[in-house]
Design an enzyme around this catalytic site. Sequence first.
Site, PDB file in Angstrom:
ATOM      1  CB  CYS A 370      -2.910  -1.919 -12.548  1.00  0.00           C
ATOM      2  SG  CYS A 370      -1.326  -1.572 -11.770  1.00  0.00           S
ATOM      3  N   GLY A 373      -0.343   0.890  -9.757  1.00  0.00           N
ATOM      4  CA  GLY A 373       0.390   1.636 -10.773  1.00  0.00           C
ATOM      5  C   GLY A 373       1.834   1.231 -10.943  1.00  0.00           C
ATOM      6  CB  ILE A 374       4.353  -0.411  -9.396  1.00  0.00           C
ATOM      7  CG1 ILE A 374       3.717  -1.311  -8.331  1.00  0.00           C
ATOM      8  CG2 ILE A 374       4.481   1.015  -8.897  1.00  0.00           C
ATOM      9  CD1 ILE A 374       4.554  -1.429  -7.056  1.00  0.00           C
ATOM     10  N   GLY A 375       2.671  -2.735 -11.014  1.00  0.00           N
ATOM     11  CA  GLY A 375       2.756  -4.143 -11.390  1.00  0.00           C
ATOM     12  C   GLY A 375       2.368  -4.390 -12.838  1.00  0.00           C
ATOM     13  CD  GLN A 414       6.881  -4.798  -6.313  1.00  0.00           C
ATOM     14  OE1 GLN A 414       7.263  -3.940  -7.065  1.00  0.00           O
ATOM     15  NE2 GLN A 414       7.141  -4.794  -5.032  1.00  0.00           N
TER      16      GLN A 414
END
Length: 444
Positions: A370, A373-375, A414
């Site tokens: 995205c 790079g985590i959500g 997240q």
Amino acid sequence: MCDQGTGICENWKTEMVTNQSASGEDTTITQEMDVIQDWKKQITTHNIASDEETYITKGIDVRQDVGSNSGDQTRSIILLSVLVVLAVFLVFTVVFFFKKGAKTQKVKTNEENVFSVEFHRVESRTESELEEIPQNEVGDVEDEIITVEYSNLTSQRVSVDQFIRELPEKRSNGILEKEFDELPTGLLESYSNALKASSRKGNRYKGIYPYDYNRVKLMRTYANENDDFVNASYIHGFNKERAYIAAQGPFNPKTLDDFWTMIWQNDVTRIVMLTNLYEGDRMKCLKYWPDTDLDIGQYTIILDNVDVYDHYVLRYMVVHCQEEEKKVTQFHFTTWPDKSIPVDPTSLIYFRNLVRNGLTASDGPIVVHCSVGIGKTGTFISFDYLLEEGAAEETIDVKGYIASLRQQRGGSVQTTSTFFFMSHLWKDFQTAMFTMVVYLCCNI
């Protein structure tokens, strides 16, 4: 003649004896002579006896010393043997109870189907709260000081049927929020490589770093071969290691080249993009694909075909590097709003099935990205993994998997979102699974 030992002269002695005999009387001198002779014999005898006694005494002393030393050695050996036996006994005792405890814990875990582990926790942050790393500075990135607390995570694996049956009640009673709060947050593993000066231009935000142990490493062909960093992490899939690469979206010219190097070197054939280039006036990701063709570093990317749908776009590209070429398909989901969920949840299910269609075990990892790079990235990977697991095992462990994912990519999935879905969506496993994961989805 005089005797040298006694000092008496024979002539004098004879004369004295003769005179005594003549007079018929014992004289004092004769008596003294006898006393002297007796005293001499006594002294001689005493000296001999004394010498023998001294020798015997010395022998006894030697034997006593030898006996004493032998006794000390014997006592030392006995004491050492006792200590060794005690040490061995203690070791076996500790090992016995350790194995017994481990066995008991294992049985308990299997019986209750739960696990408990300590994790670091910090407050979640949205992208608006993230601090961008200055790109014009030099030197290593300053490590963040993160305040953490410890929390016990207990997770329960359930059947798919039970999951679907209990999900509406969990949502209405606030259990989902409670389970989310029990998840580990923050950076849980070492990330020292991300803080190096050479990695500065590869990181967009402070605190969003790949872990050292599973970061993607680039192989450089030019002079600066030590510059192997890209903000991306290998993620395990269901029964497959490195099934995904969770990546930050390219945001500067260097990361554009890094992105395509990562694609090429990992034999990636599928890219899942979950953000738009801009959301409002904020740049989320640079355009890394061409309208017709595009040169990025040593790579030439040619757009072969495009399929446009209501909620996503499929772009088919051919990538050339020297004399080789590879085909890469980009799956771009375009209707996942920032800080929200897709308007049509089922569209993401169809999108996921398209990504999976025709995928084989020999294919390279799926790159999912995205902006950060985590959500959304973590949400999609969780969604895909849990669907695979549920179909194969008929059981799932949502909280356990997200905890595992965060140990591979810090901050994945997240923050909680207060969104709701109509009850009829929970009748379908895929939609129910999506409901659960997206309910925990990010604001990024």
